[in-house]
Write a protein that holds these residues in place. Structure first.
Motif, PDB file in Angstrom:
ATOM      1  N   ASP A 199       0.214   1.725 -14.728  1.00  0.00           N
ATOM      2  CA  ASP A 199      -0.501   2.302 -13.588  1.00  0.00           C
ATOM      3  C   ASP A 199      -1.578   1.358 -13.067  1.00  0.00           C
ATOM      4  OD1 ASP A 199      -1.277   4.730 -11.900  1.00  0.00           O
ATOM      5  OD2 ASP A 199      -3.162   4.238 -12.905  1.00  0.00           O
ATOM      6  N   SER A 256      -4.117   2.263 -10.772  1.00  0.00           N
ATOM      7  CA  SER A 256      -5.210   2.964 -10.086  1.00  0.00           C
ATOM      8  C   SER A 256      -6.560   2.294 -10.318  1.00  0.00           C
ATOM      9  CB  SER A 256      -5.263   4.427 -10.536  1.00  0.00           C
ATOM     10  OG  SER A 256      -5.406   4.526 -11.947  1.00  0.00           O
ATOM     11  N   LYS A 315     -13.529  -5.163   5.128  1.00  0.00           N
ATOM     12  CA  LYS A 315     -12.276  -4.446   4.899  1.00  0.00           C
ATOM     13  C   LYS A 315     -11.323  -4.583   6.070  1.00  0.00           C
ATOM     14  CE  LYS A 315     -14.182  -0.995   1.728  1.00  0.00           C
ATOM     15  NZ  LYS A 315     -14.416   0.455   1.471  1.00  0.00           N
ATOM     16  N   SER A 348      -6.471  -6.496 -11.795  1.00  0.00           N
ATOM     17  CA  SER A 348      -5.194  -6.606 -11.099  1.00  0.00           C
ATOM     18  C   SER A 348      -4.240  -7.565 -11.806  1.00  0.00           C
ATOM     19  CB  SER A 348      -5.434  -7.084  -9.655  1.00  0.00           C
ATOM     20  OG  SER A 348      -4.249  -7.531  -9.060  1.00  0.00           O
ATOM     21  N   GLY A 392      -4.907  -6.258  -5.624  1.00  0.00           N
ATOM     22  CA  GLY A 392      -5.947  -5.276  -5.877  1.00  0.00           C
ATOM     23  C   GLY A 392      -7.214  -5.947  -6.375  1.00  0.00           C
ATOM     24  N   ARG A 393      -8.282  -5.220  -6.335  1.00  0.00           N
ATOM     25  CA  ARG A 393      -9.578  -5.713  -6.792  1.00  0.00           C
ATOM     26  C   ARG A 393     -10.175  -4.726  -7.780  1.00  0.00           C
ATOM     27  NH1 ARG A 393      -7.897  -9.653  -4.521  1.00  0.00           N
ATOM     28  NH2 ARG A 393      -9.051 -11.129  -3.215  1.00  0.00           N
ATOM     29  N   MET A 446       0.802  -1.217   0.000  1.00  0.00           N
ATOM     30  CA  MET A 446       0.000   0.000   0.000  1.00  0.00           C
ATOM     31  C   MET A 446       0.839   1.273   0.000  1.00  0.00           C
ATOM     32  SD  MET A 446      -2.789  -1.444  -0.394  1.00  0.00           S
ATOM     33  CE  MET A 446      -3.851   0.010  -0.433  1.00  0.00           C
ATOM     34  N   PHE A 449      -7.264  -0.722 -10.087  1.00  0.00           N
ATOM     35  CA  PHE A 449      -7.487  -1.772  -9.080  1.00  0.00           C
ATOM     36  C   PHE A 449      -6.894  -1.391  -7.721  1.00  0.00           C
ATOM     37  CE2 PHE A 449      -4.085  -2.826 -12.069  1.00  0.00           C
ATOM     38  CZ  PHE A 449      -2.981  -3.045 -11.264  1.00  0.00           C
ATOM     39  N   ASN A 450      -6.728  -0.072  -7.506  1.00  0.00           N
ATOM     40  CA  ASN A 450      -6.322   0.493  -6.228  1.00  0.00           C
ATOM     41  C   ASN A 450      -4.984  -0.049  -5.739  1.00  0.00           C
ATOM     42  OD1 ASN A 450      -6.560   2.191  -3.966  1.00  0.00           O
ATOM     43  ND2 ASN A 450      -7.462   0.551  -2.728  1.00  0.00           N
ATOM     44  N   ARG A 451      -4.010  -0.106  -6.642  1.00  0.00           N
ATOM     45  CA  ARG A 451      -2.647  -0.475  -6.279  1.00  0.00           C
ATOM     46  C   ARG A 451      -1.694   0.377  -7.103  1.00  0.00           C
ATOM     47  NH1 ARG A 451      -5.303  -2.339  -2.930  1.00  0.00           N
ATOM     48  NH2 ARG A 451      -5.256  -4.428  -1.994  1.00  0.00           N
ATOM     49  N   ASP A 485       1.387  -5.950  -6.499  1.00  0.00           N
ATOM     50  CA  ASP A 485       0.359  -6.263  -5.498  1.00  0.00           C
ATOM     51  C   ASP A 485       0.260  -7.760  -5.220  1.00  0.00           C
ATOM     52  OD1 ASP A 485      -0.726  -7.067  -7.934  1.00  0.00           O
ATOM     53  OD2 ASP A 485      -2.754  -6.385  -7.434  1.00  0.00           O
ATOM     54  N   PHE A 545       2.352   3.041  -2.389  1.00  0.00           N
ATOM     55  CA  PHE A 545       2.398   3.118  -3.851  1.00  0.00           C
ATOM     56  C   PHE A 545       3.672   3.804  -4.349  1.00  0.00           C
ATOM     57  CE2 PHE A 545      -2.554   3.077  -4.345  1.00  0.00           C
ATOM     58  CZ  PHE A 545      -2.584   1.838  -3.730  1.00  0.00           C
TER      59      PHE A 545
END
Length: 431
Positions: free
Chosen positions: A81, A83, A280, A181, A175-176, A54, A85-87, A170, A56
């Motif tokens: 990048d 973003s 979460k 991901s 990531g999801r 996390m 999948f939030n990684r 990741d 980044f």
């Protein structure tokens, strides 16, 4: 006299093994030894960059340190990048020379040690051992990948090869959604004939992974009829949610716990009159009195399987057990996306045989398969569907991964590089 005899035997053994190498293989071995100091310095640089999943910026810094080195070998290299999948994203490098099989090399940039971890720096324990966050899992493996390609390049081979390197950002905390991901891995697997994973396996240079079990999750949700506890088991009240949850878990154990390579672990359970659970944070709350029949229960767990067939079979059994309700209860089970299995195929065993022969020719001895029950999931699983053969655990040896005592065996850095380089050269030659 006895000591002299033993040393003489070792020298003769090593000389005989080295004689099995051709001119290019000997040249690569020499180059790897000559440049091992550079590899160690690069590894130290990468270790001292915090790249918790996390973080980044830190993950990107590791990629930034490696990308110019791939480009210097004549490879296309970039950072994709993450973003969506939030990684942070992934490093990819490619060369398409047109000869030999399409080879996918898999690594990862991230570690489990975030910036608030007390474990942040390279520390020398002795001449052979270094402690450091991610040294074995798997920045050592990333350096093995780069040094392997560098040795092939120095021998004039890389320009003719077809290589696709994917170093994910990741692996330790995916990531999801997973289809985003792992999209680059899946795309590379569709292209590849062979996949080589440079995770550290079980940390032992005498083994490699021909298989890894899957890793995914499940959630059991149960409801019952709330009532005063004096009414439990009566026809209109039934057994309550907690009894139903315990029945289901016990039957899971009774029917499935003896199956080889299958594990399923209920990691937490929340039950009572009123409950809540946060996916979460993996935490929940419950309120319930001893004189009230429980209305709700939630159980969260994981499941690991050796093959897709085993996974589907286990799902069927678990769903059947869930459907056989105690009186006045209801229950459902859902299965979450996760890492698929890297099943032990004939192709994987053939690749292990070739890798073991390389190891013997180098004088390092035979390589045997890791018991899949002793290895966690890894990114190579996402390549399993598309390849003819694959092998994982080719990275640097080490111990106590994912702990503040993680250490790397520095002897295995050049060792693993030599074995990977010669294996890939022989794959190029077709033998």
């Amino acid at each position: 006299m006895r000591v002299f005899s033993v040393l003489l035997l070792l020298v003769i053994s090593a000389s005989c093994a080295f004689a099995q190498l051709d001119r290019k293989e000997k040249a690569m071995v020499g180059w790897i030894d000559e440049h091992n100091g550079e590899a160690v310095e690069l590894l130290k640089e990468l270790i001292n960059i915090n790249s918790g999943t996390m973080n980044f910026e830190g993950v990107r810094q590791v990629a930034d340190a490696l990308i110019p080195k791939f480009k210097a070998l004549g490879m296309e290299a970039e950072f994709l990048d993450g973003s969506a999948f939030n990684r942070a994203g992934h490093l990819v490098a490619r060369i398409r020379g047109g000869k030999g099989p399409n080879i996918l090399m898999i690594g990862h940039l991230d570690t489990v040690f975030e910036p608030d971890s007390p474990f942040q720096q390279w520390t020398q324990v002795d001449d052979q051992t270094i402690k450091g966050p991610g040294i074995a899992d798997m920045k050592g493996g990333d350096v093995v990948i780069l040094q392997t390609l560098s040795a092939l390049n120095n021998a004039g081979l890389l320009k003719d090869m077809n290589i696709w390197v994917v170093m994910t950002g990741d692996e330790e905390l995916s990531g999801r959604p997973l289809n985003l991901s792992k999209a680059e891995l899946i795309k590379a697997a569709e292209w590849a004939d062979v996949a080589l994973g440079f995770e550290n396996g079980d940390g032992n240079y005498k083994t490699a992974n021909v298989a890894r079990r899957s890793s995914s999750g499940w959630k059991l949700e149960v409801t019952g009829v709330p009532s005063h506890s004096s009414q439990i088991f009566k026809p209109n009240i039934g057994a309550g949610a907690i009894y139903e949850a315990s029945r289901i878990l016990y039957q899971f154990y009774e029917e499935l716990s003896k199956e080889e390579y299958l594990t399923f672990n209920p990691g937490n359970i929340v039950g009572g009159t009123s409950i809540s659970y946060d996916d979460k944070t993996n935490s929940g709350t419950a309120f319930g009195k001893t004189n009230v029949v429980a209305e709700s229960a939630i159980v969260n767990g994981d499941i690991r399987c050796i093959s897709e067939e085993q996974y589907k079979r286990a799902q069927q059994v678990m769903k059947r057990i869930v459907s056989e309700h105690l009186p006045q209860t209801e229950a459902t089970i859902t299965f979450n996306e996760g890492y698929p299995p890297f099943a032990p195929t004939d192709g994987n065993y053939e690749l292990l045989k070739q890798f073991s022969q390389v190891s013997q020719d180098l004088g390092f001895g035979e390589v045997s398969p890791v018991n899949p029950a002793d290895a966690g999931a890894a990114d190579i699983s996402f390549a399993a569907f598309g390849i003819q053969m694959g092998l994982d655990g080719l990275g640097m040896g080490g111990t106590q991964g994912h702990t503040v005592n993680e250490a790397g065996d520095m002897r295995t850095l050049p060792m693993q590089t030599k074995r990977a380089a010669i294996l890939m050269y022989r794959l190029l030659k077709g033998n």
